[in-house]
Design a protein around this motif. Sequence first.
Motif, mmCIF file in Angstrom:
data_model
loop_
_atom_site.group_PDB
_atom_site.id
_atom_site.type_symbol
_atom_site.label_atom_id
_atom_site.label_comp_id
_atom_site.label_asym_id
_atom_site.label_seq_id
_atom_site.Cartn_x
_atom_site.Cartn_y
_atom_site.Cartn_z
ATOM 1 N N ASN A 1 31.834 24.616 -32.968
ATOM 2 C CA ASN A 1 32.259 23.533 -33.865
ATOM 3 C C ASN A 1 31.568 22.201 -33.606
ATOM 4 N N GLY A 2 30.944 22.048 -32.427
ATOM 5 C CA GLY A 2 30.252 20.798 -32.111
ATOM 6 C C GLY A 2 31.182 19.616 -31.951
ATOM 7 N N ASP A 3 32.437 19.868 -31.539
ATOM 8 C CA ASP A 3 33.372 18.754 -31.314
ATOM 9 C C ASP A 3 33.548 18.516 -29.809
ATOM 10 N N CYS A 4 34.361 17.529 -29.468
ATOM 11 C CA CYS A 4 34.553 17.176 -28.050
ATOM 12 C C CYS A 4 35.068 18.363 -27.238
ATOM 13 N N TYR A 5 35.925 19.190 -27.842
ATOM 14 C CA TYR A 5 36.507 20.327 -27.132
ATOM 15 C C TYR A 5 35.439 21.370 -26.806
ATOM 16 N N ASP A 6 34.565 21.649 -27.764
ATOM 17 C CA ASP A 6 33.493 22.626 -27.524
ATOM 18 C C ASP A 6 32.539 22.141 -26.439
ATOM 19 N N ARG A 7 32.236 20.843 -26.454
ATOM 20 C CA ARG A 7 31.322 20.311 -25.435
ATOM 21 C C ARG A 7 31.973 20.379 -24.050
ATOM 22 N N TYR A 8 33.281 20.217 -24.002
ATOM 23 C CA TYR A 8 34.020 20.382 -22.747
ATOM 24 C C TYR A 8 33.890 21.815 -22.244
ATOM 25 N N LEU A 9 34.106 22.793 -23.142
ATOM 26 C CA LEU A 9 34.031 24.205 -22.752
ATOM 27 C C LEU A 9 32.624 24.580 -22.277
ATOM 28 N N VAL A 10 31.606 24.032 -22.955
ATOM 29 C CA VAL A 10 30.213 24.308 -22.570
ATOM 30 C C VAL A 10 29.948 23.806 -21.160
ATOM 31 N N ARG A 11 30.377 22.587 -20.864
ATOM 32 C CA ARG A 11 30.103 22.018 -19.534
ATOM 33 C C ARG A 11 30.850 22.769 -18.434
ATOM 34 N N VAL A 12 32.081 23.191 -18.732
ATOM 35 C CA VAL A 12 32.850 23.941 -17.728
ATOM 36 C C VAL A 12 32.163 25.265 -17.420
ATOM 37 N N GLU A 13 31.690 25.960 -18.461
ATOM 38 C CA GLU A 13 31.004 27.235 -18.248
ATOM 39 C C GLU A 13 29.664 27.024 -17.533
ATOM 40 N N GLU A 14 29.005 25.885 -17.823
ATOM 41 C CA GLU A 14 27.740 25.583 -17.143
ATOM 42 C C GLU A 14 27.940 25.467 -15.633
ATOM 43 N N MET A 15 29.092 24.946 -15.217
ATOM 44 C CA MET A 15 29.354 24.841 -13.782
ATOM 45 C C MET A 15 29.394 26.220 -13.143
ATOM 46 N N ARG A 16 30.018 27.181 -13.835
ATOM 47 C CA ARG A 16 30.063 28.552 -13.308
ATOM 48 C C ARG A 16 28.657 29.154 -13.233
ATOM 49 N N GLN A 17 27.866 28.928 -14.292
ATOM 50 C CA GLN A 17 26.494 29.460 -14.304
ATOM 51 C C GLN A 17 25.666 28.845 -13.170
ATOM 52 N N SER A 18 25.853 27.529 -12.946
ATOM 53 C CA SER A 18 25.115 26.843 -11.878
ATOM 54 C C SER A 18 25.463 27.422 -10.513
ATOM 55 N N ALA A 19 26.752 27.710 -10.302
ATOM 56 C CA ALA A 19 27.170 28.303 -9.025
ATOM 57 C C ALA A 19 26.481 29.650 -8.825
ATOM 58 N N GLY A 20 26.325 30.414 -9.913
ATOM 59 C CA GLY A 20 25.640 31.708 -9.844
ATOM 60 C C GLY A 20 24.170 31.548 -9.485
ATOM 61 N N ILE A 21 23.509 30.533 -10.069
ATOM 62 C CA ILE A 21 22.090 30.286 -9.766
ATOM 63 C C ILE A 21 21.939 29.886 -8.294
ATOM 64 N N ILE A 22 22.857 29.021 -7.809
ATOM 65 C CA ILE A 22 22.797 28.588 -6.398
ATOM 66 C C ILE A 22 22.900 29.801 -5.477
ATOM 67 N N ARG A 23 23.787 30.736 -5.798
ATOM 68 C CA ARG A 23 23.966 31.924 -4.953
ATOM 69 C C ARG A 23 22.690 32.779 -4.927
ATOM 70 N N GLN A 24 22.012 32.885 -6.075
ATOM 71 C CA GLN A 24 20.746 33.643 -6.112
ATOM 72 C C GLN A 24 19.670 32.947 -5.276
ATOM 73 N N CYS A 25 19.643 31.605 -5.339
ATOM 74 C CA CYS A 25 18.669 30.849 -4.538
ATOM 75 C C CYS A 25 18.955 30.998 -3.047
ATOM 76 N N ILE A 26 20.246 31.008 -2.676
ATOM 77 C CA ILE A 26 20.622 31.175 -1.265
ATOM 78 C C ILE A 26 20.089 32.512 -0.744
ATOM 79 N N ASP A 27 20.292 33.582 -1.521
ATOM 80 C CA ASP A 27 19.828 34.912 -1.095
ATOM 81 C C ASP A 27 18.312 34.923 -0.890
ATOM 82 N N TRP A 28 17.576 34.302 -1.829
ATOM 83 C CA TRP A 28 16.113 34.304 -1.716
ATOM 84 C C TRP A 28 15.668 33.468 -0.517
ATOM 85 N N LEU A 29 16.275 32.298 -0.324
ATOM 86 C CA LEU A 29 15.864 31.394 0.755
ATOM 87 C C LEU A 29 16.171 31.988 2.136
ATOM 88 N N ARG A 30 17.240 32.789 2.203
ATOM 89 C CA ARG A 30 17.546 33.454 3.482
ATOM 90 C C ARG A 30 16.512 34.523 3.812
#
Length: 417
Positions: A275-304
């Motif tokens: 819908n492109g409203d404030c609520y949708d942008r909130y949901l997008v940012r919250v999900e982005e945090m989960r995706q970012s945590a997943g990327i960090i975990r993949q980087c940790i595995d590679w760096l180890r």
Amino acid sequence: MSEIRNFTMNFGPQHPAAHGVLRLILELDGEVVVRADPHVGLLHRATEKLVESKPYNQSIGYMDRLDYVSMMCNEHAYVRAIEQLMGIEAPERAQYIRTMFDEITRILNHLMWLGSNALDLGAMSVFLYAFRERENLMDCYEAVSGARMHATYYRPGGVYRDLPDQMPKVAESRWRKGKDLERMNRWRDGSLLDFLDHFTADFYSKVDDYETLLTDNRIWKQRTVGIGAVSADRALQMGFTGPMLRGSGVAWDLRKKQPYAAYDKVDFDIPVGTNGDCYDRYLVRVEEMRQSAGIIRQCIDWLRANSGPVMIRNFKVSPPTREEMKDDMEALIHHFKLFTEGYCVPEGETYAAVEAPKGEFGCYMISDGANKPFRVHLRAPGFAHLSAMNEMAKGHMLADIAALIATQDIVFGEIDR
């Protein structure tokens, strides 16, 4: 009969929801916004001109102070522009470290946004919850750079230094002792990567807590659903990027479309709204945090699993080690020349962009062959978003202005450059 006229009022810069130094002039018909005119320039710090007056490496610290909630992402664009002009590339380990810290920065930004957005709309608890997690990630900034905010950690050719083998512990004080101190140091027995491993494993449940407080909260939904709706076509026309664009349903993300660092080697999804409203942008940012945590975990595995240099061995661009500098005359000369005069970048122009937490942050750079840039222009995502304020605010109530400023995730350091 007396004439009924609209009245004009200042919203900010002293208003707590104006996020720094936004001066918004509102024309109101009762409580309905007829026109919203954002005034830019109160903070103006001449960053671009300052960068043009100093050797390349001395300006990395200015990048942290632009969008001062997305510090390392800003550095990344600037450093990439220099690397493109010089034709150099950071080692693979440095690319993974950059990817990991870009995502740490994304989480830091979104936590700040979530807490302050909720606070602007009357919810206090989320702010305290979000800052609890921010503190842990700020400790990671401090562990690698020595500074909690303005890190100056990225360098042309890599990063300042490798990740520490020991995560610093919280010291005992009058306020932190006993069980409390034990709890704070629970994850700090190993390296920085061990600490981040513990943090990200725990972080998913924390994001669930934020959602429990807000996502189905009827007051939150009344304040955000249908507010500031922007269609996908209009968002593209107005130059939206980042969550502002993805909230309108456009799956555009530079990490996928124009990969840089190690983003083509990690797996993640691009959350989009409808819908492109404030609520949708909130949901997008919250999900982005989960995706970012997943990327960090993949980087940790590679760096180890993979060790290696974090800086190119080119003494014209990166300094020799302290040991070499004190042992070898040539290395001492390189060190002296690098920190006094810097290095000359070949003539040319380039544009380097990264997917910063707020959208596309870009650095356009022209070199005339000297040791300082001839021209630097920074593309701040918030500038395009703020220019849409009038269109987004028209017809909404005065109370909705706080929600609109919050949803744009405005930081004036980058807008007023």
